[in-house]
Design a protein around this motif. Structure first.
Motif, PDB file in Angstrom:
ATOM      1  N   ILE A 166       0.876  -1.232   0.135  1.00 26.66           N
ATOM      2  CA  ILE A 166       0.126   0.079  -0.078  1.00 26.66           C
ATOM      3  C   ILE A 166       0.757   1.122  -0.023  1.00 26.66           C
ATOM      4  O   ILE A 166       0.562   2.355  -0.333  1.00 26.66           O
ATOM      5  N   ALA A 167       2.123   1.205   0.469  1.00 27.05           N
ATOM      6  CA  ALA A 167       3.039   2.106   0.387  1.00 27.05           C
ATOM      7  C   ALA A 167       2.946   2.810  -0.801  1.00 27.05           C
ATOM      8  O   ALA A 167       3.355   3.986  -1.110  1.00 27.05           O
ATOM      9  N   TRP A 168       2.940   1.868  -2.162  1.00 33.45           N
ATOM     10  CA  TRP A 168       3.144   2.384  -3.210  1.00 33.45           C
ATOM     11  C   TRP A 168       1.595   2.528  -4.137  1.00 33.45           C
ATOM     12  O   TRP A 168       1.642   3.387  -4.818  1.00 33.45           O
ATOM     13  N   LEU A 169       0.594   1.460  -3.734  1.00 36.16           N
ATOM     14  CA  LEU A 169      -0.427   1.559  -4.444  1.00 36.16           C
ATOM     15  C   LEU A 169      -1.335   2.966  -3.957  1.00 36.16           C
ATOM     16  O   LEU A 169      -2.231   3.512  -4.513  1.00 36.16           O
ATOM     17  N   GLY A 170      -1.060   3.431  -2.905  1.00 37.15           N
ATOM     18  CA  GLY A 170      -1.611   4.488  -2.154  1.00 37.15           C
ATOM     19  C   GLY A 170      -1.530   5.703  -3.010  1.00 37.15           C
ATOM     20  O   GLY A 170      -2.356   6.905  -2.971  1.00 37.15           O
ATOM     21  N   TRP A 171      -0.409   6.116  -3.747  1.00 40.28           N
ATOM     22  CA  TRP A 171       0.049   7.058  -4.380  1.00 40.28           C
ATOM     23  C   TRP A 171       0.113   7.010  -6.005  1.00 40.28           C
ATOM     24  O   TRP A 171      -0.075   7.847  -6.767  1.00 40.28           O
ATOM     25  N   LEU A 172       0.962   5.920  -6.356  1.00 47.19           N
ATOM     26  CA  LEU A 172       1.441   5.864  -7.561  1.00 47.19           C
ATOM     27  C   LEU A 172       0.267   5.653  -8.574  1.00 47.19           C
ATOM     28  O   LEU A 172       0.151   6.303  -9.929  1.00 47.19           O
ATOM     29  N   PRO A 173      -0.588   4.843  -8.416  1.00 42.51           N
ATOM     30  CA  PRO A 173      -1.878   4.715  -9.492  1.00 42.51           C
ATOM     31  C   PRO A 173      -2.456   6.051  -9.610  1.00 42.51           C
ATOM     32  O   PRO A 173      -2.862   6.446 -10.728  1.00 42.51           O
ATOM     33  N   ASN A 174      -2.544   6.930  -8.427  1.00 47.51           N
ATOM     34  CA  ASN A 174      -3.226   8.115  -8.434  1.00 47.51           C
ATOM     35  C   ASN A 174      -2.633   9.154  -9.248  1.00 47.51           C
ATOM     36  O   ASN A 174      -3.182   9.716 -10.189  1.00 47.51           O
ATOM     37  N   LEU A 175      -1.252   9.085  -9.424  1.00 52.65           N
ATOM     38  CA  LEU A 175      -0.527   9.812 -10.227  1.00 52.65           C
ATOM     39  C   LEU A 175      -0.433   9.502 -11.730  1.00 52.65           C
ATOM     40  O   LEU A 175      -0.448  10.228 -12.591  1.00 52.65           O
ATOM     41  N   ILE A 176      -0.414   8.192 -11.896  1.00 53.16           N
ATOM     42  CA  ILE A 176      -0.351   7.549 -13.345  1.00 53.16           C
ATOM     43  C   ILE A 176      -1.846   8.108 -13.944  1.00 53.16           C
ATOM     44  O   ILE A 176      -1.899   8.668 -14.894  1.00 53.16           O
ATOM     45  N   ILE A 177      -2.917   7.956 -13.231  1.00 58.55           N
ATOM     46  CA  ILE A 177      -4.289   8.467 -13.585  1.00 58.55           C
ATOM     47  C   ILE A 177      -4.251   9.853 -14.104  1.00 58.55           C
ATOM     48  O   ILE A 177      -4.641  10.339 -15.144  1.00 58.55           O
ATOM     49  N   ILE A 178      -3.651  10.645 -13.256  1.00 56.95           N
ATOM     50  CA  ILE A 178      -3.554  12.180 -13.440  1.00 56.95           C
ATOM     51  C   ILE A 178      -2.818  12.443 -14.644  1.00 56.95           C
ATOM     52  O   ILE A 178      -2.957  13.374 -15.662  1.00 56.95           O
ATOM     53  N   GLU A 179      -1.439  11.868 -15.007  1.00 54.46           N
ATOM     54  CA  GLU A 179      -0.440  11.822 -15.947  1.00 54.46           C
ATOM     55  C   GLU A 179      -1.411  11.647 -17.118  1.00 54.46           C
ATOM     56  O   GLU A 179      -1.025  12.223 -18.231  1.00 54.46           O
ATOM     57  N   TYR A 180      -2.068  10.408 -17.186  1.00 62.47           N
ATOM     58  CA  TYR A 180      -2.949   9.911 -18.423  1.00 62.47           C
ATOM     59  C   TYR A 180      -3.721  10.990 -18.879  1.00 62.47           C
ATOM     60  O   TYR A 180      -3.834  11.267 -19.882  1.00 62.47           O
ATOM     61  N   TYR A 181      -4.420  11.581 -17.700  1.00 63.84           N
ATOM     62  CA  TYR A 181      -5.648  12.695 -17.851  1.00 63.84           C
ATOM     63  C   TYR A 181      -4.934  13.706 -18.634  1.00 63.84           C
ATOM     64  O   TYR A 181      -5.222  14.580 -19.676  1.00 63.84           O
ATOM     65  N   LEU A 182      -3.780  14.180 -18.027  1.00 64.47           N
ATOM     66  CA  LEU A 182      -3.058  15.255 -18.663  1.00 64.47           C
ATOM     67  C   LEU A 182      -2.404  15.151 -19.842  1.00 64.47           C
ATOM     68  O   LEU A 182      -2.559  16.071 -20.875  1.00 64.47           O
ATOM     69  N   TYR A 183      -2.100  13.949 -20.196  1.00 59.83           N
ATOM     70  CA  TYR A 183      -1.691  13.523 -21.541  1.00 59.83           C
ATOM     71  C   TYR A 183      -2.822  13.848 -22.497  1.00 59.83           C
ATOM     72  O   TYR A 183      -2.709  14.202 -23.796  1.00 59.83           O
ATOM     73  N   LYS A 184      -4.016  13.040 -22.245  1.00 55.61           N
ATOM     74  CA  LYS A 184      -5.090  13.147 -23.167  1.00 55.61           C
ATOM     75  C   LYS A 184      -5.593  14.415 -23.295  1.00 55.61           C
ATOM     76  O   LYS A 184      -6.132  15.016 -24.386  1.00 55.61           O
ATOM     77  N   GLN A 185      -5.415  15.280 -22.245  1.00 53.56           N
ATOM     78  CA  GLN A 185      -5.992  16.777 -22.363  1.00 53.56           C
ATOM     79  C   GLN A 185      -4.885  17.652 -23.430  1.00 53.56           C
ATOM     80  O   GLN A 185      -5.154  18.402 -24.140  1.00 53.56           O
ATOM     81  N   SER A 186      -3.623  17.392 -23.464  1.00 54.53           N
ATOM     82  CA  SER A 186      -2.665  18.169 -24.305  1.00 54.53           C
ATOM     83  C   SER A 186      -2.740  17.729 -25.598  1.00 54.53           C
ATOM     84  O   SER A 186      -2.466  18.336 -26.516  1.00 54.53           O
ATOM     85  N   LYS A 187      -3.418  16.446 -25.827  1.00 51.31           N
ATOM     86  CA  LYS A 187      -3.897  16.110 -27.298  1.00 51.31           C
ATOM     87  C   LYS A 187      -5.085  16.482 -28.007  1.00 51.31           C
ATOM     88  O   LYS A 187      -5.190  16.433 -29.051  1.00 51.31           O
ATOM     89  N   LYS A 188      -5.813  17.255 -26.968  1.00 52.56           N
ATOM     90  CA  LYS A 188      -7.101  18.028 -27.583  1.00 52.56           C
ATOM     91  C   LYS A 188      -6.980  18.995 -28.412  1.00 52.56           C
ATOM     92  O   LYS A 188      -6.109  19.903 -28.341  1.00 52.56           O
TER      93      LYS A 188
END
Length: 188
Positions: A166-188
């Motif tokens: 949980i030390a890693w699952l607590g934050w790493l997926p959150n950050l990956i989701i945000i990075e994916y969202y920001l990436y998709k936003q930059s492609k619009k």
């Protein structure tokens, strides 16, 4: 999170999570101080962070957005992230958990500072991106606990294994989701 925080009022050294941290509480004089700074400041940071992406506040009440944002930034930079860094060094689960929580604290501080300096430089796009990253890490306080419940109920791992995961699952997926969202936003 409020319920978890309320367990630590009044100030005690042997309640809830601190029951398994007695070595640190008795052996490291600053541990309990940094622990309580982290616990008490986290609830304000979470509440403040939740308001910052509200479109009504952003458009109709920008002064409220700025003031709550300043509270969010100040609290993270001067209380939450530094105290998280300190207690992260002593995290349960050993080296891998410690690396995770220390990294989380450093990134949390950095993303928050970059978000703040970006808006000071009037770069709204960069400000929004860094504050989303910051809040993804703030939100790890919730996701860490959710993952713990899921893992314990489904797999029944050993307690220290849970902390390492949980030390890693607590934050790493959150950050990956945000990075994916920001990436998709930059492609619009």
């Amino acid at each position: 999170m409020a319920q978890i925080t309320l367990r630590y009022i009044p100030f005690k050294t042997d309640v809830a999570f601190l029951q398994i941290k007695q070595t640190e509480v008795s052996g490291i004089p600053l541990y309990i101080i940094f622990f309580y700074i982290h616990v008490y400041s986290a609830i304000f940071v979470l509440l403040a962070g939740f308001t910052q992406f509200n479109s009504y506040l952003l458009k109709k009440r920008p002064t409220i957005h700025r003031n709550i944002g300043r509270l969010y930034v100040f609290t993270i930079l001067f209380f939450s992230a530094p105290s998280g860094l300190f207690i992260g060094v002593f995290a349960n689960g050993g080296f891998y958990s410690q690396i995770s929580f220390v990294t989380l604290s450093i990134l949390w501080f950095y993303f928050t500072l970059k978000g703040f300096t970006s808006i000071k430089n009037q770069n709204i796009t960069q400000h929004k991106a860094f504050m989303m990253r910051s809040f993804a890490l703030t939100f790890s306080a919730i996701t860490l606990r959710l993952w713990k419940i899921i893992l314990v109920n489904l797999f029944h791992p050993a307690p220290m294994d849970v902390y390492q995961i949980i030390a890693w699952l607590g934050w790493l997926p959150n950050l990956i989701i945000i990075e994916y969202y920001l990436y998709k936003q930059s492609k619009k």
